[in-house]
Design an enzyme around this catalytic site. Structure first.
Site, PDB file in Angstrom:
ATOM      1  N   SER A 196       0.854  -1.178   0.000  1.00  0.00           N
ATOM      2  CA  SER A 196       0.000   0.000   0.000  1.00  0.00           C
ATOM      3  C   SER A 196       0.895   1.235   0.000  1.00  0.00           C
ATOM      4  CB  SER A 196      -0.931  -0.022   1.223  1.00  0.00           C
ATOM      5  OG  SER A 196      -1.781   1.105   1.257  1.00  0.00           O
TER       6      SER A 196
ATOM      7  N   TYR B 231      -5.736   8.787  -5.507  1.00  0.00           N
ATOM      8  CA  TYR B 231      -4.745   7.766  -5.174  1.00  0.00           C
ATOM      9  C   TYR B 231      -5.009   7.106  -3.814  1.00  0.00           C
ATOM     10  CZ  TYR B 231      -0.112   5.861  -4.012  1.00  0.00           C
ATOM     11  OH  TYR B 231       0.931   5.047  -3.641  1.00  0.00           O
TER      12      TYR B 231
ATOM     13  N   LYS C 273      -5.478   2.898  -2.286  1.00  0.00           N
ATOM     14  CA  LYS C 273      -4.541   2.273  -1.354  1.00  0.00           C
ATOM     15  C   LYS C 273      -5.209   1.945  -0.020  1.00  0.00           C
ATOM     16  CE  LYS C 273      -0.743   2.083  -3.774  1.00  0.00           C
ATOM     17  NZ  LYS C 273      -0.115   0.771  -4.096  1.00  0.00           N
TER      18      LYS C 273
END
Length: 349
Positions: free
Chosen positions: A189, A203, A207
């Site tokens: 991650s 983004y 993650k």
């Protein structure tokens, strides 16, 4: 007995009785402290008994997705140094010469597009090198930009690469791992998968999703002696970071500079060690350790020692984090004011 002696005895008894009650809280505090110390010592003693048995990489088959560069490449090299057989899976064409590593098998496939194709290449590499002992899901991409300026398509593509690009390879190896009652699965991650920051609206969610997957999967796989590790590397000196910096807003860049840049070799050593040990959380550096403790929530722990450390440090780290968040907000406000002043000056001209 004289009157004076009787009075003195009464006063003495009264003082003793009241002194006992005054001392009672301190005595109880000592008893509680002694119990806590004994309990902690007991936990430390039994902790090694409940921790998973380390995986031996010598002779193991390790599959690394996104292994053509950056952290994935460094992880592959670290596993190879420890004697593992390596399969590199990457979207771009991979060659042994390009990797500077004597990998055994290189496969070019986009792990985020077609599950059937991913399953086929995983089957192919297992036929050649044997069952997968450890899968490292490192395929991913990053992008930063203000929410209203990010193309809508970018949200979809990041979720596909960063999330589904880890789901598909994991789904392809999990059945064999369960049959063998052993295995390691790592999801790479990011610290942006622990804390949402300015510029990472596309983004960070991709993650963050990996953590939910990792926690759920660990609960399912633990009875089969399969351990999941989720790694949270900081900004790392990779081609991906260089590409991201091209579009990074000023606010994001200033916030990122508060923690510096880490080398991929350092990240690889740390996360491989944690995966081999079967640790659920893997962080790099003091900032990473603090973030992992702060965001542990309901995530599993590998040892009682780890749980105790999180309990003890939570309050202190939360205090430090509030100062960090205050400074981040200050950066954002300052940039906004400077931008508005610049616009106003341009209008006056």
């Amino acid at each position: 007995m004289s009157y004076e002696e009787g009075l003195s005895s009464t006063i003495t008894d009264w003082l003793f009785f009241n002194s006992w009650w005054l001392l009672l809280p301190f005595i109880m505090l000592l008893v509680v402290a002694a119990f806590i110390v004994a309990f902690v010592l007991l936990l430390y003693m039994i902790s090694p008994l409940i921790s998973p048995k380390p995986l031996k990489l010598n002779g193991a088959h390790v599959v690394v997705t996104g292994g053509s560069s950056g952290i994935g490449k460094s992880i592959a090299m670290e596993c190879y140094r420890q004697g593992a057989f390596i399969t590199l899976v990457a979207r771009d064409e991979v060659s042994r010469n390009k990797q500077n590593i004597n990998v055994v098998l290189c496969i070019s496939v986009d792990v985020s597009k077609d599950y059937g194709q991913v399953e086929s290449v995983i089957k192919q590499c297992q036929e050649k090198l044997g069952p997968v002992d450890m899968l490292v899901n490192c395929a991913g991409t990053s992008f930063s930009g203000k929410f209203e300026e990010v193309e809508v398509e970018r949200f979809r593509s990041l979720m596909e690469v960063n999330y589904l690009g880890s789901v598909y390879p994991t789904r392809a190896v999990i059945t064999t791992m369960k049959e063998r009652r052993m295995g390691r699965i790592m999801f790479v991650s990011s610290q942006a998968g622990q804390i949402g920051l300015f510029g990472y609206t596309a983004y960070s969610p991709s993650k963050f999703a990996l953590r939910g997957l990792a926690e759920s999967l660990q609960m399912e796989m633990k009875p089969y002696n399969i351990y999941v590790t989720i790694a949270y590397p900081p900004d790392t000196d990779t081609p991906g970071l260089a590409e991201e910096n091209r579009t990074k807003p000023l606010e994001t860049r200033l916030i990122s500079e508060t923690s510096g840049v880490t080398q991929p070799e350092q990240v690889a050593k740390t996360v491989v060690k944690d995966a081999v040990q079967g640790n659920f959380n893997s962080s790099v550096g003091p900032d990473g350790y603090m973030l992992s403790a702060l965001t542990c929530g309901m995530s599993p722990v590998t040892s009682i020692t780890e749980g105790l450390q999180q309990i003890v440090t939570m309050g202190l780290f939360r205090t430090v984090a509030l100062f960090y968040l205050g400074s981040f907000d200050s950066i954002v406000r300052r940039c906004m004011i400077e931008r508005e002043q610049s616009k106003a000056a341009d209008k006056r001209e």
